[in-house]
Motif scaffolding. Structure first.
Motif, PDB file in Angstrom:
ATOM      1  N   ARG A   1      -4.231  -4.570  13.331  1.00  0.00           N
ATOM      2  CA  ARG A   1      -3.580  -3.757  12.249  1.00  0.00           C
ATOM      3  C   ARG A   1      -2.589  -2.709  12.990  1.00  0.00           C
ATOM      4  O   ARG A   1      -1.426  -2.680  12.771  1.00  0.00           O
ATOM      5  CB  ARG A   1      -4.325  -3.029  11.244  1.00  0.00           C
ATOM      6  CG  ARG A   1      -3.360  -2.544  10.147  1.00  0.00           C
ATOM      7  CD  ARG A   1      -4.227  -1.796   8.965  1.00  0.00           C
ATOM      8  NE  ARG A   1      -5.331  -2.551   8.581  1.00  0.00           N
ATOM      9  CZ  ARG A   1      -5.147  -3.562   7.633  1.00  0.00           C
ATOM     10  NH1 ARG A   1      -4.075  -3.637   6.919  1.00  0.00           N
ATOM     11  NH2 ARG A   1      -6.077  -4.401   7.161  1.00  0.00           N
TER      12      ARG A   1
ATOM     13  N   MET B   1      -7.373   2.438  12.812  1.00  0.00           N
ATOM     14  CA  MET B   1      -7.478   1.242  12.007  1.00  0.00           C
ATOM     15  C   MET B   1      -7.844   0.059  12.911  1.00  0.00           C
ATOM     16  O   MET B   1      -7.982   0.480  14.119  1.00  0.00           O
ATOM     17  CB  MET B   1      -5.951   1.001  11.326  1.00  0.00           C
ATOM     18  CG  MET B   1      -5.024   0.912  12.159  1.00  0.00           C
ATOM     19  SD  MET B   1      -3.319   0.806  11.617  1.00  0.00           S
ATOM     20  CE  MET B   1      -2.540   2.397  11.286  1.00  0.00           C
TER      21      MET B   1
ATOM     22  N   PHE C   1      -8.068   9.180   8.510  1.00  0.00           N
ATOM     23  CA  PHE C   1      -6.747   8.432   8.138  1.00  0.00           C
ATOM     24  C   PHE C   1      -6.796   7.124   7.330  1.00  0.00           C
ATOM     25  O   PHE C   1      -6.410   6.694   6.555  1.00  0.00           O
ATOM     26  CB  PHE C   1      -5.791   8.421   9.441  1.00  0.00           C
ATOM     27  CG  PHE C   1      -4.537   7.541   9.180  1.00  0.00           C
ATOM     28  CD1 PHE C   1      -4.222   6.317   9.495  1.00  0.00           C
ATOM     29  CD2 PHE C   1      -3.360   8.587   9.039  1.00  0.00           C
ATOM     30  CE1 PHE C   1      -3.097   5.690   9.562  1.00  0.00           C
ATOM     31  CE2 PHE C   1      -2.139   8.115   8.877  1.00  0.00           C
ATOM     32  CZ  PHE C   1      -1.950   6.747   9.240  1.00  0.00           C
ATOM     33  N   LYS C   2      -7.820   6.303   8.051  1.00  0.00           N
ATOM     34  CA  LYS C   2      -8.161   4.797   7.758  1.00  0.00           C
ATOM     35  C   LYS C   2      -8.791   4.831   6.474  1.00  0.00           C
ATOM     36  O   LYS C   2      -8.463   4.266   5.393  1.00  0.00           O
ATOM     37  CB  LYS C   2      -8.998   4.363   8.707  1.00  0.00           C
ATOM     38  CG  LYS C   2      -9.471   2.857   8.350  1.00  0.00           C
ATOM     39  CD  LYS C   2      -8.424   1.867   8.237  1.00  0.00           C
ATOM     40  CE  LYS C   2      -9.334   0.398   8.038  1.00  0.00           C
ATOM     41  NZ  LYS C   2      -8.338  -0.617   7.710  1.00  0.00           N
TER      42      LYS C   2
ATOM     43  N   LEU D   1      -6.349   4.197  -0.893  1.00  0.00           N
ATOM     44  CA  LEU D   1      -5.256   4.265  -1.660  1.00  0.00           C
ATOM     45  C   LEU D   1      -4.889   2.901  -1.752  1.00  0.00           C
ATOM     46  O   LEU D   1      -3.876   2.486  -2.508  1.00  0.00           O
ATOM     47  CB  LEU D   1      -4.057   5.007  -0.931  1.00  0.00           C
ATOM     48  CG  LEU D   1      -4.230   6.519  -0.941  1.00  0.00           C
ATOM     49  CD1 LEU D   1      -3.282   7.064  -0.044  1.00  0.00           C
ATOM     50  CD2 LEU D   1      -4.152   7.016  -2.431  1.00  0.00           C
TER      51      LEU D   1
ATOM     52  N   TRP E   1       1.472  -2.421  13.325  1.00  0.00           N
ATOM     53  CA  TRP E   1       2.143  -1.356  12.793  1.00  0.00           C
ATOM     54  C   TRP E   1       3.150  -1.082  14.064  1.00  0.00           C
ATOM     55  O   TRP E   1       4.333  -0.560  13.619  1.00  0.00           O
ATOM     56  CB  TRP E   1       1.144  -0.416  12.292  1.00  0.00           C
ATOM     57  CG  TRP E   1       0.983  -0.261  10.971  1.00  0.00           C
ATOM     58  CD1 TRP E   1      -0.202  -0.540  10.374  1.00  0.00           C
ATOM     59  CD2 TRP E   1       1.628   0.382   9.992  1.00  0.00           C
ATOM     60  NE1 TRP E   1      -0.138  -0.492   9.086  1.00  0.00           N
ATOM     61  CE2 TRP E   1       1.015   0.077   8.774  1.00  0.00           C
ATOM     62  CE3 TRP E   1       3.053   0.514   9.955  1.00  0.00           C
ATOM     63  CZ2 TRP E   1       1.471   0.259   7.441  1.00  0.00           C
ATOM     64  CZ3 TRP E   1       3.400   1.016   8.588  1.00  0.00           C
ATOM     65  CH2 TRP E   1       2.662   1.014   7.468  1.00  0.00           C
TER      66      TRP E   1
ATOM     67  N   VAL F   1      -3.912   0.962   0.861  1.00  0.00           N
ATOM     68  CA  VAL F   1      -2.613   0.509   1.599  1.00  0.00           C
ATOM     69  C   VAL F   1      -3.064   0.043   3.051  1.00  0.00           C
ATOM     70  O   VAL F   1      -2.323  -0.739   3.783  1.00  0.00           O
ATOM     71  CB  VAL F   1      -1.482   1.774   1.856  1.00  0.00           C
ATOM     72  CG1 VAL F   1      -0.957   1.851   0.517  1.00  0.00           C
ATOM     73  CG2 VAL F   1      -2.029   2.997   2.219  1.00  0.00           C
ATOM     74  N   LEU F   2      -4.301   0.326   3.512  1.00  0.00           N
ATOM     75  CA  LEU F   2      -4.863  -0.039   4.739  1.00  0.00           C
ATOM     76  C   LEU F   2      -5.861  -0.858   4.464  1.00  0.00           C
ATOM     77  O   LEU F   2      -6.794  -0.687   3.648  1.00  0.00           O
ATOM     78  CB  LEU F   2      -5.186   1.019   5.761  1.00  0.00           C
ATOM     79  CG  LEU F   2      -3.954   2.020   6.075  1.00  0.00           C
ATOM     80  CD1 LEU F   2      -4.365   3.119   7.119  1.00  0.00           C
ATOM     81  CD2 LEU F   2      -3.165   1.065   6.995  1.00  0.00           C
TER      82      LEU F   2
ATOM     83  N   THR G   1       1.028  -6.915   4.524  1.00  0.00           N
ATOM     84  CA  THR G   1       1.673  -5.616   4.992  1.00  0.00           C
ATOM     85  C   THR G   1       2.753  -6.028   5.713  1.00  0.00           C
ATOM     86  O   THR G   1       4.139  -5.196   5.550  1.00  0.00           O
ATOM     87  CB  THR G   1       0.797  -5.082   6.184  1.00  0.00           C
ATOM     88  OG1 THR G   1      -0.532  -4.674   5.774  1.00  0.00           O
ATOM     89  CG2 THR G   1       1.495  -3.575   6.521  1.00  0.00           C
TER      90      THR G   1
ATOM     91  N   GLY H   1      -6.476   5.740   3.540  1.00  0.00           N
ATOM     92  CA  GLY H   1      -5.508   4.582   3.401  1.00  0.00           C
ATOM     93  C   GLY H   1      -6.240   3.246   2.771  1.00  0.00           C
ATOM     94  O   GLY H   1      -5.610   2.902   1.724  1.00  0.00           O
ATOM     95  N   MET H   2      -7.478   3.383   3.111  1.00  0.00           N
ATOM     96  CA  MET H   2      -8.369   2.120   2.280  1.00  0.00           C
ATOM     97  C   MET H   2      -8.399   2.748   0.936  1.00  0.00           C
ATOM     98  O   MET H   2      -8.428   1.738   0.097  1.00  0.00           O
ATOM     99  CB  MET H   2      -9.431   1.961   3.206  1.00  0.00           C
ATOM    100  CG  MET H   2      -9.547   1.166   4.306  1.00  0.00           C
ATOM    101  SD  MET H   2     -10.989   0.949   5.364  1.00  0.00           S
ATOM    102  CE  MET H   2     -12.376   1.395   4.507  1.00  0.00           C
TER     103      MET H   2
END
Lengths: 634, 204, 496
Positions: free
Chosen positions: B22, B18, A624-625, A631, B26, A633-634, B184, A628-629
């Motif tokens: 962070r 994450m 997931f992370k 892309l 969220w 966004v994370l 963010t 995100g990285m």
């Protein structure tokens, strides 16, 4: 990557400095101290709430008798030894607010989530010890503000713990809706803040900080329960915050969110277009998940205690996880069952009834699993185990009456009667409290390094069990005789006179039950100082908190954090020497899977990949992370 | 007993979704979304009950959407610059976002004033001829935009904190967490405004 | 010389007059004003006032010697208006009672209030009545109190003994190196013991109190009978589950207790088959109950208004209930809360002609047996709730949001009394039993006294009663009836 690691490691630095009294005991950021703070505050609030209930029950049982103690305690709120009707309402309101929020939410979740999460996931402290500390002090502030409302001129909030407007919005409707109600709202805002801060911490710690080998499906059920409890809180408390904000606006800024067409004290108010039912929607959107926030930790604790003391794995571990998820998920969609008789659209009533019935199913599954855990066990009756079994009994009783109330049609004559009072007191006020007590007895050695007196514990349990059934079982009959709740006295109708004997019986039961809690308080306090010193793992339990030394230390373990090789329920394994195999026992000592168990209880394999040896000081991110990285966004 | 920071202990080999901070951010944003969910649900339910006074939303609020987009763009520039170690641009980007954020604040107040001059208030006011204006639609508009504004203030504080860090040369390729989190959150507050604006403008 | 000793004359005159007045005063209880006043007091005042003690409001006996009658009348009719004139007495009372306002009784006439005062001042003093009782209880009370204290002392003694023996036991155990008492076994045995005791307890409660629940005499409405049946079905099913689960919960601890060194539990972590079955079976049972419940719910709440239904409105305010009947035109007039005041204390909008014949009555509502009624609900100030348990009716009264419930009473008050007397032959209380309407949503200090008597009767009895009631509009705007031989039917309610 490593810079990120160093930032998340920074909290270890404070291990090296000397802590002052203030930073060690007052504004502690250590989860173990914070859990004790929650516990002590919760117990004190519980004592206050319980005393209130004994006092107003005395008024109910003996309305003609004069009790000088009322005059002493309540001053102008009492007349000639009788509590005034409006203060009776205030006591009922404060009792409900204190018990639901301050004892059963903060006192239960706050204590055990804080104590157990870092231990059972195998890390040194919560994700953010600072926010954790804030979470306790917000709770403390909230308690002080609520208690202060007892001392204001017009008295504390008195519209029931559900504080429906217009009653709670109009100071002219009852004195308690004045400053007392404002203080209630301020207290709740702090409380919601405390719950959010705590809940966020719990979720992050459980998701992010599990030790080597501890996959989600090797977590003890306490962790699953506390995790979903925290999720429920994060998603539902903000809605109460919004609702409360609108109530503040109606009370202080002349808006009409909840008020419409009101004539009071000789004046037609100018509010128009508001709906009191809107408050009920917003309140119960929290209110219903709230009761699951209360019971889930109790159920999680029971899973742990029943398994450990039956020396058997909890039956149906995966089913238990599924049930917790089911209860948590479904609980968001049933709030309308508190509003069946408000005149809302009957179609909504049907929908809410349907979903309410669904939530009974996972609850039933959990009950059967507890019973199956005890079946063919090797049960050792510690006080904690007694309370665990007691919780199961009370959960069955209280849960079953929920089936009557969840039926919208049956709810028509039952709503707001003593039948409802019986239901929620048994399932929440007794069952969940038993969970709290169960947890205190079981983890007392972990918290204070000493044992509580077991014989006093046995006495406490049996008296409490008898007490709660004495108090709450008869109430069902009163409800079925049409007796409403929140009534100061039953003098309006001669036909209520038949319940006078029962009222006395109930109050005597309440006094016995309360006395039993005093035994517990004595045991608790004296054991902290004079209790028998505990060994490291007095219960022979598998979970990680018992692998830490008896003397609590900052950072929990003196050396390495334990690694986990198996699930927490290897009790009485035929191929093991001891009747328990702690989670950190390596798989070359006792194999992870038992050859005789075809389904493989601990089905997660231990991955000992070579890459682990290299990536020692590096955080390893999930897909997931990573996505995100990539892309950005994370 | 003193504990030793054991460098050979693997931090965790359980995958992290994450970083902790962070995830904390969220979850807080999720809670915030739920709070606005409560407010907007209340709005929808009340509107369906009828007697709903429709009014035109001043164009200032539309301009604020543009400012929001510009501010987020500036923030993205700041972050990218940090990633590339262009430390001067980091400061410019952050300043841009902050100043546009302050401009947003000023325009909000101007917009609220404009509504007041059109006799739309948060709480009822008696006008000269004694009529009261209990316009619930107005109350909702002010309540929702005010709660959003509280979130903006938090965002401005976060931007300020990041800016101060930037001036201390602590925002760079190897230290992206703070600016990432501020970014963010700033985007969240901005997107939230656009969503709320569209909701308030078109859902009536 | 006729010298009268003036002092003695005056004394004699005073004695004669006092006795005269005394004799005269003693007769007041037979005065029709007294009876009317008593009835009005019980309906309107008793919610917040008693004669000799403070309840929500002050004790009222002797009020005419404290305040002037004219002032009292103004205060009772609209205390807010009186306070608005800055009347010092009025403001003082308001402040003393912490700013809680008294209901404005616009429904009471001057004559009504005077009657109430007659009752208040002449009702038998409880001091006289209570004296012998007080003597008895004074003598008895200390004995009662003493006996309670004896129990408390006994309990403390017992507890002290218990603690002592426990500490002795633990010390001896330590000395001997093994547990004197097998606590595990004791706790294990306690469970089945509790099971038996608990069963006896539950059985006792069912047999003793089930007759006092409203099931024992049946529901007073059509839908109530359906609900009762559904309750029994649910009780049976949940009862079986209850007995089964409690049985297991209280026997397993005994059978599976630790029995000594070397015993081991049976390692059995899961069984997907059984999980499946004990998920599916409860689901099926619950869904069946659900469907049954949904059908009943829809039947009650989503019915169309029956052809022969008549409409009433219950108006709730702190702290009484007022019924509004539709009058001969069969239509309830529109309402406007701005118009609340004086005799129009429910806020009818007289601009709507339909409201002109609407009839009000505080504290008592009559319903026709076997005829569906639409019970509309409105509230003046806070949420109240009309709860009529024996009719299985409950609906909130919400300010600003009119609500309603349709139901058909099928058992008259007389018949219900007969049933109750049959069920409880030795209890004379049921001679005066009534259907009760209770407020069931917390609404303030006198929430517990906010009641209304519900009488279910035949159509003839109902119309007879209705004819005695007044319509506020027509009372203030009497219709001049030309002298014809057609009898005015203004006061008779027409039932469609």
């Amino acid at each position: 990557m490593s810079n990120v690691a160093s930032e998340t490691m920074h909290h270890d630095e404070h291990e090296h400095h000397e802590q002052s009294f203030i930073s060690k005991y007052i504004f502690s950021m250590d989860h173990k101290m914070i859990s004790k703070q929650f516990l002590i505050t919760g117990l004190i609030m519980g004592l206050i709430g319980m005393t209130m209930s004994v006092l107003f029950r005395m008024q109910l049982a003996w309305p003609d008798k004069s009790f000088p103690i009322f005059d002493t305690l309540f001053g102008r709120w009492s007349t000639d030894g009788h509590i005034n009707p409006d203060f009776y309402m205030a006591l009922v309101t404060m009792h409900g607010t204190i018990m639901v929020f301050f004892v059963l939410t903060a006192g239960l979740s706050g204590t055990f989530s804080n104590l157990l999460i870092p231990y059972q996931v195998g890390c040194r402290d919560m994700a953010s010890p600072f926010l954790n500390m804030l979470s306790y002090w917000f709770f403390f502030a909230s308690s002080v503000i609520l208690m202060s409302s007892l001392f204001v001129q017009t008295g504390p909030a008195s519209g029931g713990w559900t504080v429906y407007p217009p009653l709670s919005a109009l100071p002219k409707a009852m004195p308690g809706s004045g400053l007392g109600m404002t203080l209630w709202l301020v207290s709740m805002i702090f409380f919601i803040g405390s719950s959010l801060l705590g809940g966020i911490n719990y979720v992050v710690t459980i998701l992010n900080m599990r030790t080597h080998g501890l996959t989600m499906t090797r977590l003890p059920l306490t962790m699953w329960a506390f995790f979903f409890t925290a999720v429920l809180g994060i998603l539902s408390f903000p809605v109460l915050l919004s609702g409360s904000l609108l109530l503040v606006f109606d009370r202080s800024f002349g808006t009409s969110f909840y008020l419409s067409e009101i004539f009071i004290d000789g004046h037609a108010l100018t509010n128009a277009g508001g709906s009191p039912i809107l408050w009920q929607h917003l309140f119960w959107f929290l209110g219903h998940p709230e009761v699951y926030i209360i019971i889930l930790p109790a159920l999680g604790i029971t899973s742990e205690v029943v398994a450990t003391n039956s020396r058997k794995p909890i039956f149906g571990y995966k089913a238990m996880i599924g049930s917790i998820m089911g209860i948590a998920g479904v609980s968001f969609f049933v709030w309308g069952h508190h509003m069946f008789v408000t005149g809302m659209n009957p179609l909504f009533g049907s929908v809410f009834m349907f979903i309410t019935f669904l939530v009974a199913i996972p609850s039933a599954v959990k009950t059967f699993n507890y019973l199956a855990t005890m079946w063919r066990g090797n049960i050792r009756f510690t006080p904690a185990m007694l309370f665990g079994v007691g919780l199961v009994s009370l959960f069955v009783t209280g849960g079953l009456t929920g089936i009557f109330l969840g039926n919208a049609a049956l709810d028509i004559p039952l709503h707001d009667s003593y039948f409802v009072v019986a239901h929620f007191h048994i399932v929440m006020g007794s069952s969940a409290i038993f969970g709290l007590l169960c947890g205190v007895y079981h983890w007392f050695p972990r918290m204070y390094g000493r044992m509580m007196n077991p014989q006093l514990g046995y006495l406490h349990f049996w008296l409490s069990l008898i007490g709660v059934y004495m108090v709450f079982f008869p109430m069902h009959f009163m409800g079925l005789g049409g007796v409403p709740r929140r009534y100061y006295a039953f003098t309006a109708w001669d036909q209520f006179a038949i319940w006078n004997d029962m009222n006395e019986f109930i109050t005597i039961g309440a006094i016995i039950g309360s006395f039993a809690q005093l035994i517990f308080l004595y045991n608790f306090v004296s054991s902290i100082f004079f209790g028998k010193k505990s060994v490291q793992n007095p219960w022979g339990s598998n979970t990680l908190e018992w692998t830490a030394p008896v003397e609590q230390i900052h950072g929990n373990w003196p050396g390495e954090v334990p690694k986990v090789y198996r699930w927490p329920y290897d009790y009485s394994r035929p191929d093991a020497v001891e009747d328990f195999v702690p989670q950190n026992v390596p798989d070359d000592v006792v194999p992870v899977e038992w050859a005789g168990d075809p389904h493989g209880a601990a089905s997660a394999h231990n991955e000992v990949s070579s890459s682990d040896a290299k990536s020692e000081s590096v955080v390893h991110f999930s897909w997931f992370k990573k996505l995100g990285m990539r892309l950005g966004v994370l | 007993m003193n504990t030793q920071k054991n460098k050979t202990t693997p931090l965790q080999t359980q995958p992290q979704i994450m970083e902790n901070q962070r995830l904390i951010l969220w979850l807080f944003m999720v809670a915030s979304i739920l709070a606005f969910g409560g407010l907007t649900s209340a709005y929808i339910v009340r509107m369906a009950a009828g007697n709903w006074y429709k009014f035109d939303i001043p164009s200032i609020f539309t301009w604020n959407c543009v400012i929001v987009i510009a501010s987020s763009a500036s923030m993205i520039w700041a972050y990218r610059s940090a990633k590339n170690d262009e430390l001067e641009n980091v400061k410019y980007g952050l300043w841009g976002a902050l100043l546009l954020g302050i401009a947003f604040t000023l325009l909000q107040f101007m917009g609220w004033n404009e509504l007041n001059s059109q006799d739309i208030y948060f709480s009822p006011r008696r006008s000269d001829n004694g009529d009261l204006t209990p316009l619930i639609s107005g109350s909702f508009f002010f309540a929702i935009s005010a709660v959003h504004f509280v979130h903006v203030i938090a965002g401005l504080i976060l931007l300020l904190v990041t800016l101060v860090k930037a001036y201390r040369w602590k925002v760079h390729k190897k230290n992206l967490l703070t600016i990432s989190l501020a970014s963010t959150y700033w985007h969240f507050v901005g997107i939230l405004w656009i969503y709320l604006f569209l909701f308030l403008k078109y859902w009536n | 010389m006729l010298h009268f000793n003036m002092k003695k004359v005056f004394a004699l005159l005073t004695v004669i007059l006092v006795f005269g007045f005394g004799a005269f005063a003693a007769d007041m209880t037979k005065d029709p004003g007294f009876t009317n006043g008593e009835k009005l007091f019980k309906t309107n005042c008793a919610t917040c006032h008693a004669l000799d003690k403070k309840v929500t409001g002050p004790a009222l006996r002797g009020v005419t010697s404290r305040r002037k009658e004219a002032w009292i009348i103004k205060w009772v009719k609209d205390n807010a208006a009186l306070r608005a004139t800055n009347d010092p007495e009025a403001v003082a009372i308001f402040n003393e009672y912490k700013g809680v306002q008294m209901t404005a009784f616009g429904n009471l006439s001057d004559g009504d209030i005077k009657n109430i005062l007659v009752y208040v001042e002449n009702a038998p003093a409880p001091a006289a009545a209570k004296a012998p009782v007080a003597a008895a209880t004074d003598g008895g009370q200390p004995a009662e109190d003493t006996s309670a204290w004896v129990y408390v002392l006994l309990a403390i003694l017992l507890f002290a003994l218990l603690v002592l023996s426990l500490s002795i036991e633990s010390k001896v155990s330590k000395l001997l190196g093994k547990e004197l008492i097998n606590w595990n076994k004791i706790n294990a045995i306690m469970f089945p013991v509790m099971l038996i005791a608990g069963s006896m307890y539950i059985y006792h409660y069912f047999t003793k109190y089930a007759p006092y629940t409203y099931f024992s005499v049946g529901a007073g409405t059509e839908h109530g009978k359906v609900l009762d049946q559904m309750f029994m079905v649910t009780l049976t099913i949940t009862g079986i589950v209850f007995i089964l689960c409690q049985f297991l919960a209280f026997t397993f601890p005994y059978f599976y207790r630790h029995k000594g060194e070397g015993t081991k539990a049976f390692y059995y972590p899961h069984n997907n088959q059984i999980e499946f079955w004990w998920t599916i079976i409860p689901s099926i049972v619950l869904v069946s109950l659900l469907v049954y419940g949904l059908k009943t719910w829809n039947g009650i709440t989503m019915q169309d208004k029956p052809q022969n239904a008549y409409e009433i409105e219950l108006f709730a305010r702190q702290f009484d209930w007022t019924v509004r009947y539709a009058g001969p035109d069969g239509k309830l007039g529109k309402h406007d809360y701005h118009k609340i005041g004086g005799a129009n204390f429910v806020g009818m909008d007289y601009k709507d002609v339909a409201s002109h014949d609407d009839i009000l009555n505080v504290g008592e509502v009559h319903l026709v047996v076997n005829q569906p009624v639409v019970m509309n609900l409105r509230s003046q100030d806070v949420i109240h709730s009309a709860f009529i348990p024996n009719l299985r009716v409950q609906m909130n009264a919400v300010p600003g949001i009119p609500t309603s419930q349709i139901f058909t009473p099928i058992v008259t008050t007389k018949e219900m009394r007969a049933r109750l007397q049959e069920e409880h032959p030795n209890d004379p209380a049921y001679n005066t039993w009534d259907y009760m309407l209770l407020c069931n949503k917390i609404c303030g200090a006198s929430h517990y006294l906010m009641k209304m008597v519900v009488i279910v009767e035949t159509k003839e009895e109902y119309e007879h009663w209705l004819a005695t009631l007044k319509s506020p509009y027509q009372a203030e705007n009497p219709v001049v009836v030309p002298a014809t031989d057609t009898v005015s039917t203004n006061k008779t309610a027409a039932l469609k």
